[in-house]
Design a protein around this motif. Structure first.
Motif, PDB file in Angstrom:
ATOM      1  N   MET A  34      17.849 -40.574 -47.606  1.00 30.60           N
ATOM      2  CA  MET A  34      16.408 -40.466 -47.426  1.00 30.60           C
ATOM      3  C   MET A  34      15.756 -41.837 -47.422  1.00 30.60           C
ATOM      4  O   MET A  34      16.342 -42.833 -47.840  1.00 30.60           O
ATOM      5  CB  MET A  34      15.786 -39.610 -48.532  1.00 30.60           C
ATOM      6  CG  MET A  34      16.457 -38.245 -48.723  1.00 30.60           C
ATOM      7  SD  MET A  34      15.551 -37.136 -49.803  1.00 30.60           S
ATOM      8  CE  MET A  34      14.327 -36.498 -48.676  1.00 30.60           C
ATOM      9  N   SER A 101      11.385 -39.368 -48.165  1.00 30.07           N
ATOM     10  CA  SER A 101      11.245 -38.855 -46.806  1.00 30.07           C
ATOM     11  C   SER A 101      12.618 -38.551 -46.222  1.00 30.07           C
ATOM     12  O   SER A 101      13.550 -39.318 -46.433  1.00 30.07           O
ATOM     13  CB  SER A 101      10.536 -39.902 -45.935  1.00 30.07           C
ATOM     14  OG  SER A 101      10.651 -39.574 -44.570  1.00 30.07           O
ATOM     15  N   ALA A 105      10.828 -43.769 -44.186  1.00 25.89           N
ATOM     16  CA  ALA A 105       9.503 -43.669 -44.790  1.00 25.89           C
ATOM     17  C   ALA A 105       8.579 -44.718 -44.179  1.00 25.89           C
ATOM     18  O   ALA A 105       8.988 -45.850 -43.923  1.00 25.89           O
ATOM     19  CB  ALA A 105       9.592 -43.862 -46.290  1.00 25.89           C
ATOM     20  N   SER A 111       5.593 -38.999 -43.181  1.00 25.11           N
ATOM     21  CA  SER A 111       6.922 -38.388 -43.169  1.00 25.11           C
ATOM     22  C   SER A 111       7.382 -37.936 -44.552  1.00 25.11           C
ATOM     23  O   SER A 111       8.463 -37.384 -44.699  1.00 25.11           O
ATOM     24  CB  SER A 111       7.948 -39.378 -42.603  1.00 25.11           C
ATOM     25  OG  SER A 111       8.057 -40.500 -43.465  1.00 25.11           O
ATOM     26  N   ILE A 112       6.557 -38.154 -45.558  1.00 24.90           N
ATOM     27  CA  ILE A 112       6.968 -37.866 -46.938  1.00 24.90           C
ATOM     28  C   ILE A 112       7.099 -36.357 -47.161  1.00 24.90           C
ATOM     29  O   ILE A 112       6.191 -35.591 -46.823  1.00 24.90           O
ATOM     30  CB  ILE A 112       5.971 -38.458 -47.951  1.00 24.90           C
ATOM     31  CG1 ILE A 112       5.925 -39.984 -47.813  1.00 24.90           C
ATOM     32  CG2 ILE A 112       6.361 -38.044 -49.364  1.00 24.90           C
ATOM     33  CD1 ILE A 112       7.244 -40.677 -48.042  1.00 24.90           C
ATOM     34  N   ALA A 113       8.243 -35.966 -47.741  1.00 27.58           N
ATOM     35  CA  ALA A 113       8.488 -34.560 -48.024  1.00 27.58           C
ATOM     36  C   ALA A 113       8.441 -34.250 -49.515  1.00 27.58           C
ATOM     37  O   ALA A 113       8.248 -33.097 -49.908  1.00 27.58           O
ATOM     38  CB  ALA A 113       9.844 -34.144 -47.467  1.00 27.58           C
TER      39      ALA A 113
END
Length: 125
Positions: A34, A101, A105, A111-113
Motif C-alpha cells: 500500500m 491507500s 498515496a 486514494s486513501i482507503a
C-alpha cells in the motif's frame, strides 16, 4: 481490513520536536502493498496532506515548507510509519492522521482507503 493506530502527539513549544508513529495492523490475512501518508486537520480548516510514502517511489512532501522540517519514514520490520517533526510552529497545531491507500498515496488524499483515529499535536508560541 487494515487498522492504523497513531501515537506520539502532544503539546510542545514552538521550535520543539515530536515524532509520530503509526502502527499498521493487517487483518486481511495476506501480504499488503500500500501507499502511506500523513495528513492533518487544524480547527476550522480542511484536511491537508503532510507527506506520503511509496515503497518504490519513496517519500514526497506536500509543501516545500514541510520538507525542510518534517521527515516521513517507515520500518517494514515493525510495520510502522513515522513522521519526525522538527522546528514546530504554532501553525502546525492540528489533528494528525495516518492513512493507507491501495495505490500510490497522493497529497490530495483522494486514494486513501483507511484512516487512523488521529493524534493531536499542539504547538504553543
Amino acid at each position: 481490513q487494515v487498522q492504523l493506530v497513531e501515537s506520539g502527539g502532544g503539546s510542545v513549544q514552538a521550535g520543539g520536536s515530536l515524532k509520530l508513529a503509526c502502527a499498521v495492523i493487517n487483518h486481511t490475512g495476506r501480504r499488503i502493498n500500500m501507499g502511506w501518508g500523513w495528513f492533518r486537520q487544524a480547527p476550522g480548516k480542511g484536511r491537508e496532506g503532510v507527506a506520503v510514502m511509496d515503497t518504490d517511489l519513496g517519500p514526497a512532501y506536500c509543501a516545500d515548507s514541510l520538507k525542510d522540517r518534517f521527515t516521513i519514514s517507515q520500518d517494514n520490520a515493525k510495520n510502522t510509519l513515522y513522521l519526525q517533526m522538527n522546528n514546530l510552529k504554532p501553525d502546525d497545531t492540528a489533528m494528525y492522521y495516518c492513512a493507507a491507500s491501495p495505490i500510490v498515496a497522493t497529497c490530495s488524499g483522494s486514494s486513501i482507503a483507511h484512516w487512523g483515529q488521529g493524534t493531536q499535536v499542539t504547538v504553543s508560541s
